[in-house]
Design a protein around this motif. Sequence first.
Motif, PDB file in Angstrom:
ATOM      1  N   SER A  58      43.222  55.975  29.706  1.00  3.85           N
ATOM      2  CA  SER A  58      41.785  55.808  29.919  1.00  3.85           C
ATOM      3  C   SER A  58      41.403  55.843  31.398  1.00  3.85           C
ATOM      4  N   SER A  59      42.406  55.835  32.278  1.00  3.24           N
ATOM      5  CA  SER A  59      42.122  55.973  33.712  1.00  3.24           C
ATOM      6  C   SER A  59      42.013  57.437  34.133  1.00  3.24           C
ATOM      7  N   LEU A  60      42.325  58.353  33.228  1.00  3.21           N
ATOM      8  CA  LEU A  60      42.231  59.772  33.560  1.00  3.21           C
ATOM      9  C   LEU A  60      40.764  60.188  33.669  1.00  3.21           C
ATOM     10  N   PRO A  61      40.401  60.924  34.702  1.00  2.00           N
ATOM     11  CA  PRO A  61      39.001  61.319  34.889  1.00  2.00           C
ATOM     12  C   PRO A  61      38.405  62.116  33.730  1.00  2.00           C
ATOM     13  N   LEU A  62      39.230  62.864  32.996  1.00  2.00           N
ATOM     14  CA  LEU A  62      38.711  63.642  31.863  1.00  2.00           C
ATOM     15  C   LEU A  62      38.757  62.874  30.541  1.00  2.00           C
ATOM     16  N   TRP A  63      39.112  61.601  30.590  1.00  2.00           N
ATOM     17  CA  TRP A  63      39.278  60.761  29.391  1.00  2.00           C
ATOM     18  C   TRP A  63      38.106  60.887  28.420  1.00  2.00           C
ATOM     19  N   GLU A  64      36.894  60.832  28.923  1.00  2.00           N
ATOM     20  CA  GLU A  64      35.729  60.845  28.020  1.00  2.00           C
ATOM     21  C   GLU A  64      35.570  62.175  27.285  1.00  2.00           C
ATOM     22  N   PHE A  65      36.284  63.201  27.743  1.00  2.00           N
ATOM     23  CA  PHE A  65      36.188  64.518  27.114  1.00  2.00           C
ATOM     24  C   PHE A  65      37.465  64.878  26.343  1.00  2.00           C
ATOM     25  N   MET A  66      38.334  63.885  26.127  1.00  2.00           N
ATOM     26  CA  MET A  66      39.623  64.146  25.482  1.00  2.00           C
ATOM     27  C   MET A  66      39.693  63.636  24.057  1.00  2.00           C
ATOM     28  N   ARG A  67      40.485  64.367  23.270  1.00  2.00           N
ATOM     29  CA  ARG A  67      40.960  63.864  21.989  1.00  2.00           C
ATOM     30  C   ARG A  67      42.450  63.656  22.207  1.00  2.00           C
ATOM     31  N   VAL A  68      42.913  62.435  21.941  1.00  2.00           N
ATOM     32  CA  VAL A  68      44.288  62.061  22.272  1.00  2.00           C
ATOM     33  C   VAL A  68      45.029  61.634  21.012  1.00  2.00           C
ATOM     34  N   GLU A  69      46.239  62.145  20.855  1.00  2.00           N
ATOM     35  CA  GLU A  69      47.140  61.722  19.781  1.00  2.00           C
ATOM     36  C   GLU A  69      48.390  61.152  20.419  1.00  2.00           C
ATOM     37  N   VAL A  70      48.755  59.935  20.044  1.00  2.00           N
ATOM     38  CA  VAL A  70      49.918  59.265  20.612  1.00  2.00           C
ATOM     39  C   VAL A  70      50.960  59.043  19.514  1.00  2.00           C
ATOM     40  N   THR A  71      52.197  59.398  19.826  1.00  2.00           N
ATOM     41  CA  THR A  71      53.315  59.173  18.912  1.00  2.00           C
ATOM     42  C   THR A  71      54.391  58.389  19.650  1.00  2.00           C
ATOM     43  N   PRO A  72      54.657  57.137  19.233  1.00  2.00           N
ATOM     44  CA  PRO A  72      55.771  56.395  19.836  1.00  2.00           C
ATOM     45  C   PRO A  72      57.095  57.070  19.470  1.00  2.00           C
ATOM     46  N   LEU A  73      58.029  57.071  20.407  1.00  2.16           N
ATOM     47  CA  LEU A  73      59.313  57.736  20.195  1.00  2.16           C
ATOM     48  C   LEU A  73      60.455  56.731  20.222  1.00  2.16           C
ATOM     49  N   ALA A  74      61.493  57.016  19.451  1.00  2.00           N
ATOM     50  CA  ALA A  74      62.709  56.194  19.426  1.00  2.00           C
ATOM     51  C   ALA A  74      63.909  57.120  19.577  1.00  2.00           C
ATOM     52  N   THR A  75      65.010  56.586  20.041  1.00  2.00           N
ATOM     53  CA  THR A  75      66.228  57.361  20.214  1.00  2.00           C
ATOM     54  C   THR A  75      66.746  57.836  18.853  1.00  2.00           C
ATOM     55  N   HIS A  76      67.109  59.094  18.796  1.00  2.00           N
ATOM     56  CA  HIS A  76      67.687  59.660  17.580  1.00  2.00           C
ATOM     57  C   HIS A  76      69.195  59.477  17.648  1.00  2.00           C
ATOM     58  N   PRO A  77      69.826  59.034  16.550  1.00  2.00           N
ATOM     59  CA  PRO A  77      71.271  58.771  16.577  1.00  2.00           C
ATOM     60  C   PRO A  77      72.113  60.019  16.837  1.00  2.00           C
ATOM     61  N   SER A  78      71.550  61.209  16.635  1.00  2.00           N
ATOM     62  CA  SER A  78      72.301  62.432  16.898  1.00  2.00           C
ATOM     63  C   SER A  78      72.017  63.017  18.283  1.00  2.00           C
ATOM     64  N   ASP A  79      71.220  62.330  19.075  1.00  2.00           N
ATOM     65  CA  ASP A  79      70.943  62.795  20.435  1.00  2.00           C
ATOM     66  C   ASP A  79      72.215  62.685  21.267  1.00  2.00           C
ATOM     67  N   LEU A  80      72.494  63.714  22.046  1.00  2.00           N
ATOM     68  CA  LEU A  80      73.704  63.728  22.869  1.00  2.00           C
ATOM     69  C   LEU A  80      73.799  62.523  23.784  1.00  2.00           C
ATOM     70  N   ASP A  81      72.679  62.108  24.368  1.00  2.00           N
ATOM     71  CA  ASP A  81      72.671  60.946  25.265  1.00  2.00           C
ATOM     72  C   ASP A  81      72.915  59.624  24.534  1.00  2.00           C
ATOM     73  N   ALA A  82      72.760  59.611  23.211  1.00  2.00           N
ATOM     74  CA  ALA A  82      72.961  58.382  22.442  1.00  2.00           C
ATOM     75  C   ALA A  82      74.408  58.204  22.000  1.00  2.00           C
ATOM     76  N   GLN A  83      75.223  59.196  22.290  1.00  2.00           N
ATOM     77  CA  GLN A  83      76.619  59.132  21.849  1.00  2.00           C
ATOM     78  C   GLN A  83      77.457  58.260  22.789  1.00  2.00           C
ATOM     79  N   PRO A  84      78.406  57.518  22.227  1.00  2.00           N
ATOM     80  CA  PRO A  84      79.276  56.670  23.075  1.00  2.00           C
ATOM     81  C   PRO A  84      80.226  57.496  23.924  1.00  2.00           C
TER      82      PRO A  84
END
Length: 95
Positions: A69-95
């Motif tokens: 909401s601090s973005l100057p174009l905020w009043e002219f935006m349609r925003v979709e937010v998706t929270p993300l979580a680590t996927h167990p098959s992600d390479l960075d998530a591997q031990p």
Amino acid sequence: MLFHVRMDVSLPHDLDPNRRAELVRAEKDRALELQKMGVWLHLWRVVGQYGDIGIFDVPTHDELHALLSSLPLWEFMRVEVTPLATHPSDLDAQP
């Protein structure tokens, strides 16, 4: 917390060209500032549209809302937010 954020901008057709240029310039400055702060990790343009996709890393939903909401174009935006979580098959998530 990581968030995938889709932002689509729809500026009024009758918006004063000087005001439009001012808003676009201020939007760029704020986007660069948030990237330098390390909270806006990635930014991509959506081809053929006046929109973008960003990945944000902030501690709370409320902080994300405050940043968006601090973005100057905020009043002219349609925003979709998706929270993300680590996927167990992600390479960075591997031990």
